[in-house]
Write a protein that holds these residues in place. Structure first.
Motif, PDB file in Angstrom:
ATOM      1  N   LEU A 276      33.243  26.777  48.428  1.00  0.00           N
ATOM      2  CA  LEU A 276      34.589  27.192  48.812  1.00  0.00           C
ATOM      3  C   LEU A 276      34.554  28.368  49.775  1.00  0.00           C
ATOM      4  N   GLN A 277      33.466  29.118  49.761  1.00  0.00           N
ATOM      5  CA  GLN A 277      33.319  30.233  50.705  1.00  0.00           C
ATOM      6  C   GLN A 277      33.305  29.754  52.153  1.00  0.00           C
ATOM      7  N   THR A 278      32.996  28.472  52.371  1.00  0.00           N
ATOM      8  CA  THR A 278      32.906  27.946  53.735  1.00  0.00           C
ATOM      9  C   THR A 278      34.240  27.411  54.231  1.00  0.00           C
ATOM     10  N   HIS A 279      35.262  27.381  53.373  1.00  0.00           N
ATOM     11  CA  HIS A 279      36.555  26.810  53.750  1.00  0.00           C
ATOM     12  C   HIS A 279      37.452  27.893  54.369  1.00  0.00           C
ATOM     13  N   PRO A 280      38.229  27.552  55.398  1.00  0.00           N
ATOM     14  CA  PRO A 280      39.015  28.574  56.099  1.00  0.00           C
ATOM     15  C   PRO A 280      40.289  29.019  55.401  1.00  0.00           C
ATOM     16  N   ASP A 281      40.761  28.291  54.378  1.00  0.00           N
ATOM     17  CA  ASP A 281      42.053  28.640  53.774  1.00  0.00           C
ATOM     18  C   ASP A 281      42.018  28.399  52.260  1.00  0.00           C
ATOM     19  N   VAL A 282      41.469  29.375  51.534  1.00  0.00           N
ATOM     20  CA  VAL A 282      41.366  29.298  50.079  1.00  0.00           C
ATOM     21  C   VAL A 282      42.154  30.448  49.460  1.00  0.00           C
ATOM     22  N   THR A 283      43.009  30.126  48.512  1.00  0.00           N
ATOM     23  CA  THR A 283      43.692  31.133  47.700  1.00  0.00           C
ATOM     24  C   THR A 283      43.157  31.024  46.277  1.00  0.00           C
ATOM     25  N   VAL A 284      42.770  32.158  45.712  1.00  0.00           N
ATOM     26  CA  VAL A 284      42.221  32.197  44.358  1.00  0.00           C
ATOM     27  C   VAL A 284      43.184  32.976  43.471  1.00  0.00           C
ATOM     28  N   LEU A 285      43.640  32.343  42.393  1.00  0.00           N
ATOM     29  CA  LEU A 285      44.502  33.006  41.421  1.00  0.00           C
ATOM     30  C   LEU A 285      43.697  33.237  40.145  1.00  0.00           C
ATOM     31  N   LEU A 286      43.563  34.497  39.753  1.00  0.00           N
ATOM     32  CA  LEU A 286      42.763  34.873  38.590  1.00  0.00           C
ATOM     33  C   LEU A 286      43.599  35.693  37.632  1.00  0.00           C
ATOM     34  N   ASP A 287      43.385  35.494  36.324  1.00  0.00           N
ATOM     35  CA  ASP A 287      43.905  36.504  35.415  1.00  0.00           C
ATOM     36  C   ASP A 287      42.910  37.669  35.420  1.00  0.00           C
ATOM     37  N   THR A 288      43.296  38.777  34.836  1.00  0.00           N
ATOM     38  CA  THR A 288      42.454  39.980  34.936  1.00  0.00           C
ATOM     39  C   THR A 288      41.098  39.780  34.279  1.00  0.00           C
ATOM     40  N   ASP A 289      41.043  38.944  33.234  1.00  0.00           N
ATOM     41  CA  ASP A 289      39.763  38.696  32.570  1.00  0.00           C
ATOM     42  C   ASP A 289      38.825  37.903  33.468  1.00  0.00           C
ATOM     43  N   ALA A 290      39.312  36.837  34.085  1.00  0.00           N
ATOM     44  CA  ALA A 290      38.468  36.012  34.943  1.00  0.00           C
ATOM     45  C   ALA A 290      37.999  36.781  36.169  1.00  0.00           C
ATOM     46  N   GLY A 291      38.809  37.732  36.630  1.00  0.00           N
ATOM     47  CA  GLY A 291      38.455  38.510  37.817  1.00  0.00           C
ATOM     48  C   GLY A 291      37.731  39.794  37.529  1.00  0.00           C
ATOM     49  N   SER A 292      37.361  40.023  36.272  1.00  0.00           N
ATOM     50  CA  SER A 292      36.787  41.321  35.891  1.00  0.00           C
ATOM     51  C   SER A 292      35.423  41.594  36.485  1.00  0.00           C
ATOM     52  N   GLY A 293      34.698  40.548  36.899  1.00  0.00           N
ATOM     53  CA  GLY A 293      33.371  40.755  37.440  1.00  0.00           C
ATOM     54  C   GLY A 293      33.322  40.981  38.940  1.00  0.00           C
ATOM     55  N   LEU A 294      34.462  40.832  39.597  1.00  0.00           N
ATOM     56  CA  LEU A 294      34.490  40.985  41.056  1.00  0.00           C
ATOM     57  C   LEU A 294      34.547  42.449  41.457  1.00  0.00           C
ATOM     58  N   GLY A 295      33.802  42.756  42.536  1.00  0.00           N
ATOM     59  CA  GLY A 295      33.814  44.117  43.034  1.00  0.00           C
ATOM     60  C   GLY A 295      35.077  44.428  43.817  1.00  0.00           C
TER      61      GLY A 295
ATOM     62  N   LYS B 223      43.479  20.780  53.703  1.00  0.00           N
ATOM     63  CA  LYS B 223      43.945  21.834  54.601  1.00  0.00           C
ATOM     64  C   LYS B 223      43.957  23.191  53.910  1.00  0.00           C
ATOM     65  N   ARG B 224      44.390  23.197  52.659  1.00  0.00           N
ATOM     66  CA  ARG B 224      44.421  24.432  51.870  1.00  0.00           C
ATOM     67  C   ARG B 224      43.846  24.135  50.489  1.00  0.00           C
ATOM     68  N   ILE B 225      43.208  25.129  49.905  1.00  0.00           N
ATOM     69  CA  ILE B 225      42.649  24.992  48.555  1.00  0.00           C
ATOM     70  C   ILE B 225      43.199  26.104  47.682  1.00  0.00           C
ATOM     71  N   LEU B 226      43.605  25.730  46.484  1.00  0.00           N
ATOM     72  CA  LEU B 226      44.090  26.675  45.489  1.00  0.00           C
ATOM     73  C   LEU B 226      43.157  26.616  44.288  1.00  0.00           C
ATOM     74  N   LEU B 227      42.406  27.680  44.058  1.00  0.00           N
ATOM     75  CA  LEU B 227      41.499  27.780  42.913  1.00  0.00           C
ATOM     76  C   LEU B 227      42.152  28.654  41.853  1.00  0.00           C
ATOM     77  N   VAL B 228      42.263  28.126  40.632  1.00  0.00           N
ATOM     78  CA  VAL B 228      42.896  28.849  39.533  1.00  0.00           C
ATOM     79  C   VAL B 228      41.878  29.007  38.409  1.00  0.00           C
ATOM     80  N   VAL B 229      41.696  30.246  37.937  1.00  0.00           N
ATOM     81  CA  VAL B 229      40.705  30.503  36.886  1.00  0.00           C
ATOM     82  C   VAL B 229      41.284  31.509  35.892  1.00  0.00           C
ATOM     83  N   ARG B 230      41.042  31.212  34.613  1.00  0.00           N
ATOM     84  CA  ARG B 230      41.545  32.076  33.543  1.00  0.00           C
ATOM     85  C   ARG B 230      40.428  32.374  32.535  1.00  0.00           C
ATOM     86  N   GLY B 231      40.484  33.556  31.916  1.00  0.00           N
ATOM     87  CA  GLY B 231      39.668  33.844  30.756  1.00  0.00           C
ATOM     88  C   GLY B 231      38.389  34.614  31.029  1.00  0.00           C
ATOM     89  N   PRO B 232      37.964  35.456  30.071  1.00  0.00           N
ATOM     90  CA  PRO B 232      36.755  36.263  30.245  1.00  0.00           C
ATOM     91  C   PRO B 232      35.482  35.435  30.328  1.00  0.00           C
TER      92      PRO B 232
END
Length: 242
Positions: A223-242, A191-200
């Motif tokens: 995961l882009q096709t799922h209706p309810d995804v929460t992504v938790l990133l540290d600043t390093d893991a999320g540094s490539g996102l626009g 029903k819900r997905i929690l994606l957790v990613v850390r590190g450069p």
């Protein structure tokens, strides 16, 4: 898709644990899909602490692990059974009969895959599935391929995956060559997905998975096709996102 970035690992861990605690407080009999590896450890520490403080009970919940190595006894320190006991299940009030982890020592691995699928089906949809992501985009142990399996199956671990896990075993050659893993189809039924990613070192694959094309060459992209995804990133893991 709700993407959240955190400067503090403590805040990230609290956010992830908070999602799970909220579900259990609303639905004490929730079905949780859990992950292993280094990424979830801090979240599991927060969940165990919340139990010690009397904030949440797991007594009516059920948990299902994504995967397990083939050929490791449950007592092996690097089996995911041992991992879960060490980091979470041995520290909370969940009955053992409600904890489900594939048996990597089963005499008939194909039958074990089908058994695990049946137990999952009987438990009902997973209310929240926690995931990490591999450097090659795998979720669970669903490795990049021409096609992806929908159901629980046996997978040959790619060299990159074994090298990434070598820190737990001392060297890549000691990492098991196979694993049992939930399929991508099963994961996406949650029903819900929690994606957790850390590190450069995960920044590039995070960008591919969340903003690139949906392709079997990057299983996490589904995961882009799922209706309810929460992504938790540290600043390093999320540094490539626009």
């Amino acid at each position: 898709m709700n993407i959240l970035k955190f400067r503090s690992q403590k805040e990230l861990n609290q956010a992830g644990a908070g999602m799970i605690i909220e579900i259990l407080q609303t639905n004490p009999g929730a079905v949780l899909g859990l992950a292993t590896g280094g990424t979830p450890v801090g979240i599991y520490q927060e969940l165990a602490a919340a139990h010690r403080q009397g904030l949440v009970s797991y007594a009516k919940a059920a948990v299902f692990n994504l995967d397990e190595y083939v050929g490791l006894e449950r007592g092996h320190p690097e089996s995911y059974y041992s991992y879960m006991q060490r980091h979470l299940l041995g520290k909370i009030d969940i009955p053992p009969k409600q904890c489900h982890i594939p048996d990597g020592m089963a005499a008939d691995l194909e039958s074990e895959c089908r058994r695990y699928d049946r137990v999952l089906e009987e438990a009902g949809p997973i209310d929240l599935q926690m995931l990490g992501i591999g450097h090659n985009g795998h979720i669970g142990f669903n490795e990049p391929d021409e096609e992806l399996e929908h159901v629980t199956h046996i997978v040959e671990l790619q060299e990159q995956t074994r090298e990434a896990n070598a820190r737990f075993f001392g060297m890549p050659e000691k990492v098991p060559a196979q694993a049992i893993t939930m399929g991508v189809g099963t994961i996406l039924k949650a029903k819900r997905i929690l994606l957790v990613v850390r590190g450069p070192d995960k920044a590039d694959i995070v960008k591919r998975a969340l903003q690139g094309p949906v392709t079997t060459k990057c299983p996490a992209s589904f995961l882009q096709t799922h209706p309810d995804v929460t992504v938790l990133l540290d600043t390093d893991a999320g540094s490539g996102l626009g």
